[in-house]
Design an enzyme around this catalytic site. Structure first.
Site, PDB file in Angstrom:
ATOM      1  N   SER A 207      51.547  42.518  23.026  1.00  0.00           N
ATOM      2  CA  SER A 207      51.005  41.922  21.809  1.00  0.00           C
ATOM      3  C   SER A 207      50.537  40.478  21.998  1.00  0.00           C
ATOM      4  O   SER A 207      49.958  39.895  21.094  1.00  0.00           O
ATOM      5  CB  SER A 207      52.060  41.969  20.687  1.00  0.00           C
TER       6      SER A 207
ATOM      7  N   TRP B  33      44.732  50.914  27.598  1.00  0.00           N
ATOM      8  CA  TRP B  33      44.720  51.539  26.275  1.00  0.00           C
ATOM      9  C   TRP B  33      43.359  51.412  25.594  1.00  0.00           C
ATOM     10  O   TRP B  33      43.259  50.977  24.454  1.00  0.00           O
ATOM     11  CB  TRP B  33      45.823  50.951  25.377  1.00  0.00           C
TER      12      TRP B  33
ATOM     13  N   ARG C  83      58.027  78.949   0.922  1.00  0.00           N
ATOM     14  CA  ARG C  83      59.310  79.231   1.568  1.00  0.00           C
ATOM     15  C   ARG C  83      60.392  79.417   0.514  1.00  0.00           C
ATOM     16  O   ARG C  83      60.526  78.596  -0.405  1.00  0.00           O
ATOM     17  CB  ARG C  83      59.672  78.066   2.487  1.00  0.00           C
TER      18      ARG C  83
ATOM     19  N   ILE D 123      61.113  69.196   5.700  1.00  0.00           N
ATOM     20  CA  ILE D 123      60.922  70.266   4.723  1.00  0.00           C
ATOM     21  C   ILE D 123      60.633  71.596   5.430  1.00  0.00           C
ATOM     22  O   ILE D 123      61.077  72.660   4.991  1.00  0.00           O
ATOM     23  CB  ILE D 123      59.794  69.896   3.734  1.00  0.00           C
TER      24      ILE D 123
ATOM     25  N   GLU E 273      46.447  48.238  16.856  1.00  0.00           N
ATOM     26  CA  GLU E 273      46.016  47.052  16.082  1.00  0.00           C
ATOM     27  C   GLU E 273      47.200  46.164  15.684  1.00  0.00           C
ATOM     28  O   GLU E 273      47.172  45.478  14.668  1.00  0.00           O
ATOM     29  CB  GLU E 273      45.226  47.445  14.819  1.00  0.00           C
TER      30      GLU E 273
END
Length: 404
Positions: free
Chosen positions: A137, A162, A289, A358, A384
């Site tokens: 950073s 990156w 479900r 869930i 970012e």
């Protein structure tokens, strides 16, 4: 089809039309194919070609250069819809968007004429490069350097990390050190527009010295490539300094930080998109479900999760649109963009994890879409600027704005 929420009511007619178009594109072209490209880690070329036809690479580029000339707010809405389909698709245009933003705001007229029309059609795509293997950073710790030669060209040497679109891009907006003795350090950096051949790992001829190692293997965010870039004696003409040599030399740090402000808005929009998709999947699965003789949606514990998810999605969207609208109005939005990026990326992670819970055991299966979202969401906590960096930015800006 999962349950999708209605579009915000405060959209203009134009915003509603283009957002509905992109949502339909996501439903029909991205969602049905994302699992295949993710599983194979393949660049989604057919989808990208359709994005070119829709004009999505030129959304914010002015009409005089062949783009749509739309504002950041509309762009954020588009990014949300693309990210709802698959965040890798939004990644294909996000760094491209930052490159076009840098050109539009800081580029010379010659640079705009040379690049923007071809960027608007997607004929050439852009990448954006700050990170290096050792700096994290701390952007001011950049080691990649450029030195002017006797022929007037700058020789760039160093390694970047990156870089989204690192292989397929034809332009890389790269921040390098040009004055190693500058104090403070940030006054010694310059942004170069490094040209290369798209899709080529080892450049030759006029682009010799700019090489792209094999793409980095990642947990998620597959399909779109993330790469290193190796500059080894790469020669860049002085006119490729962003804004030209006179206006741009040693001014790159401020240019890049300005671009990160809008970059944080689009990362926030990506967080909203993935959170929205997680909510849709949770709403559908919880009503399908059944346990103990009834849909799990009727259990209060599940309803609490859905309530928290929906609230975070709405809050993240509002923060993102506020930051975008401030920027469109010509106001400073560094604080607001930091807040939007922080909250929306964390909301994306939260909603995906709640959707995963869930789904229970099925969430761990590659047969269900939530498994892909669970691998994709962590990226947004880092890109970012990490959440910790966002908190630093927010804290500093708050103190600057409310100085006693």
């Amino acid at each position: 089809m999962a349950v999708a929420t209605d579009l915000p009511s405060d959209m203009s007619d134009d915003q509603r039309a283009i957002t509905e178009m992109v949502r339909q594109f996501a439903d029909e072209q991205i969602l049905p194919n994302a699992e295949h490209y993710d599983h194979e880690d393949l660049f989604p070329e057919p989808i990208v070609e359709q994005m070119k036809e829709l004009g999505l690479f030129g959304v914010t580029i002015p009409e005089e250069y062949g783009g749509m000339g739309l504002d950041l707010t509309t762009y954020a809405m588009i990014v949300e819809e693309l990210s709802r389909g698959w965040i890798s698709i939004s990644g294909v245009i996000n760094t491209h968007f930052i490159g076009s933003y840098l050109l539009m705001k800081f580029g010379s007229e010659e640079q705009k004429q040379k690049y923007l029309p071809r960027m608007a059609t997607g004929e050439i795509r852009a990448a954006f490069s700050l990170s290096e293997p050792e700096l994290g950073s701390d952007v001011q710790a950049i080691k990649t350097s450029a030195k002017k030669g006797e022929d007037g060209k700058y020789e760039i040497n160093g390694q970047k990390m990156w870089v989204t679109n690192g292989l397929m891009s034809s332009l890389v907006f790269v921040l390098v050190k040009t004055d190693p003795d500058a104090q403070p350090r940030h006054k010694g950096f310059t942004c170069f527009i490094a040209e290369k051949e798209g899709g080529v790992s080892e450049n030759t001829g006029e682009y010799a010295g700019l090489n792209v190692p094999p793409k980095i293997k990642k947990l998620g965010y597959k399909g779109v490539e993330s790469t290193e870039l190796v500059f080894d004696g790469y020669r860049c003409p002085a006119e490729n300094i962003l804004g030209g040599e006179d206006a741009g030399l040693n001014r790159g740090f401020a240019q890049m930080m300005d671009a990160l402000e809008v970059g944080r808005v689009n990362v926030a929009a990506r967080g909203v998109g993935i959170a929205q998709r997680a909510l849709e999947l949770a709403l559908r699965y919880s009503q399908e479900r059944k346990t103990f003789g009834k849909p799990i949606a009727e259990h209060q514990a599940i309803q609490f999760k859905l309530a928290d998810m929906a609230t975070q999605v709405d809050a993240a969207r509002l923060l993102t649109l506020r930051a975008a609208r401030l920027k469109d109005a010509g106001e400073r939005s560094d604080l607001e963009a930091g807040m939007a990026k922080l909250f929306a990326s964390e909301a994306g992670r939260f909603c995906v994890e709640e959707c995963f819970r869930i789904h229970g055991g099925y969430g761990y299966s590659k047969e269900y879409e939530i498994e892909r979202l669970y691998r994709d969401a962590p990226l947004l906590l880092i890109g970012e600027g990490t959440s910790e960096i966002q908190r630093m930015v927010i804290g500093r800006k708050l103190l600057q704005r409310h100085k006693l």
